[in-house]
Write a protein that holds these residues in place. Structure first.
Motif, PDB file in Angstrom:
ATOM      1  N   ILE A  74       1.143  -1.177  -0.115  1.00 37.51           N
ATOM      2  CA  ILE A  74      -0.118   0.019  -0.298  1.00 37.51           C
ATOM      3  C   ILE A  74       1.022   1.059   0.157  1.00 37.51           C
ATOM      4  N   TYR A  78       1.653   6.033  -2.764  1.00 36.43           N
ATOM      5  CA  TYR A  78       0.428   5.333  -3.077  1.00 36.43           C
ATOM      6  C   TYR A  78      -0.400   5.905  -1.990  1.00 36.43           C
ATOM      7  N   ARG A  79      -1.299   4.282  -1.788  1.00 32.52           N
ATOM      8  CA  ARG A  79      -1.918   4.305   0.168  1.00 32.52           C
ATOM      9  C   ARG A  79      -1.504   5.298   1.139  1.00 32.52           C
ATOM     10  N   MET A 107      -4.231   6.249   3.790  1.00 32.93           N
ATOM     11  CA  MET A 107      -4.996   5.375   4.737  1.00 32.93           C
ATOM     12  C   MET A 107      -4.485   4.677   5.835  1.00 32.93           C
TER      13      MET A 107
END
Length: 348
Positions: free
Chosen positions: A145, A313-314, A317
């Motif tokens: 992630i 990227y992510r 989160m």
């Protein structure tokens, strides 16, 4: 400061840890794939896969016994390429083992035909590797992630080359001063058939660097034996919980440690192991990874403990990793390296 205790570039340390690699650079030895091309193996090509694997085992015995001839009719490298290609029909190249027929469909890794996202002389790798002709494939069997290469690892992008053209590009890079050909991604493992086929045509005596997450299957590890000169291994996680949460893979610790131990026994293969230090993961990952390397592979191994993490990227989160490293985390990582007595470490 930690920079004063552990050298950022110690040429003698690299030579101690990777003598085979430096012997190739000095023209004293040939790369492994060149030798595999000199091992005669008799096969038709239509044998059952298990029969081909048995012939492969016999060929590896000949390689270790130095039973070589110039320009055999069919070689161990030819056989490796054939087995890898046949494996695509029910793909088990990585430990995901999705068993997709990748000659017809895209696998879990998002790879069908091999696509090269970029390739160039790379000057940002470890000093003993540069300039490195680095071939970035798209697709990956991980879903990290925080991936810094997410634009190629999580998407099908790039150019399809025939293996013969890839071989010419490798030879051209060698002529331009490349010390090695560095297969990376994404992840090189889904592209093993293409890589082996390309190496069949390479005439330059260039070392092969396998820049990988080391989540290959045992079948793929057998094919890499006698081809790879340097495993540039990315040892990310110290436990399965973190691997599942951030890279979306199971049995990470079991598979990666198994493959590192297998690679330790591979024909003339050497290591340069990277560990990317993650925020808040010193105790759960950095320490157990480095302890395992020290205990299982020795303190003389070349290891690069890296502080280059940035949230990509992510990663936003996951608040615990949505930041860069703190100074005290860098200090602690360097202290662990010192405590474990690594003699050929890069830190920073």
């Amino acid at each position: 400061m930690w920079l004063g205790r552990i050298s950022m570039w110690d040429v003698e340390g690299a030579r101690r840890a990777m003598p085979h690699y430096f012997s190739i650079l000095g023209g004293e030895e040939e790369p492994n794939f060149v030798l595999a091309r000199k091992v005669p193996v008799d096969f038709r090509g239509n044998e059952p896969l298990e029969e081909l694997r048995e012939l492969h085992r016999e060929g590896m015995d000949r390689l270790r016994e130095n039973d070589l001839v110039e320009k055999p009719g069919k070689s161990l490298l030819d056989l490796k390429a054939l087995i890898a290609d046949r494996t695509l029909e029910s793909c088990t190249l990585c430990e995901i083992k999705c068993r997709v027929n990748r000659k017809d469909s895209t696998g879990y890794c998002r790879v069908k035909e091999s696509l090269i996202a970029s390739d160039f002389l790379h000057y940002g790798e470890e000093p003993e590797l540069v300039p490195s002709y680095t071939v970035f494939f798209s697709g990956c069997n991980f879903r990290c992630i925080f991936c810094q290469n997410w634009d190629i690892s999580q998407h099908r992008v790039g150019v399809e080359h025939v293996p013969e053209f890839m071989a010419l590009k490798i030879e051209e890079a060698f002529g331009q001063g490349a010390k090695n050909v560095n297969f990376v991604g994404g992840e090189p493992t889904p592209n093993l058939p293409f890589i082996l086929e390309a190496l069949r045509h390479v005439k330059a005596p260039i070392p092969v660097v396998w820049n990988s997450n080391m989540y290959m299957s045992e079948e793929a590890m057998e094919l890499l034996d006698g081809v790879v000169d340097v495993y540039l291994a990315d040892f990310k996680w110290g436990n399965d919980r973190c691997a599942r949460k951030y890279s979306k893979v199971s049995l990470y610790w079991e598979v990666v440690t198994r493959n590192l131990l297998l690679a330790r026994e591979h024909y003339r293969a050497e290591f340069l192991i990277r560990h990317l230090v993650m925020p808040d993961h010193l105790d759960c990952c950095t320490r157990p990874v480095l302890e395992w390397i020290s205990r299982s592979l020795g303190r003389d191994i070349r290891v690069n403990v890296m502080f280059q993490y940035r949230p990509e990227y992510r990663a936003e989160m996951y608040p615990e990793i949505s930041r860069r490293l703190k100074g005290e985390e860098m200090e602690k990582a360097a202290e662990i390296v010192n405590e474990l007595g690594f003699r050929n470490a890069l830190v920073g």
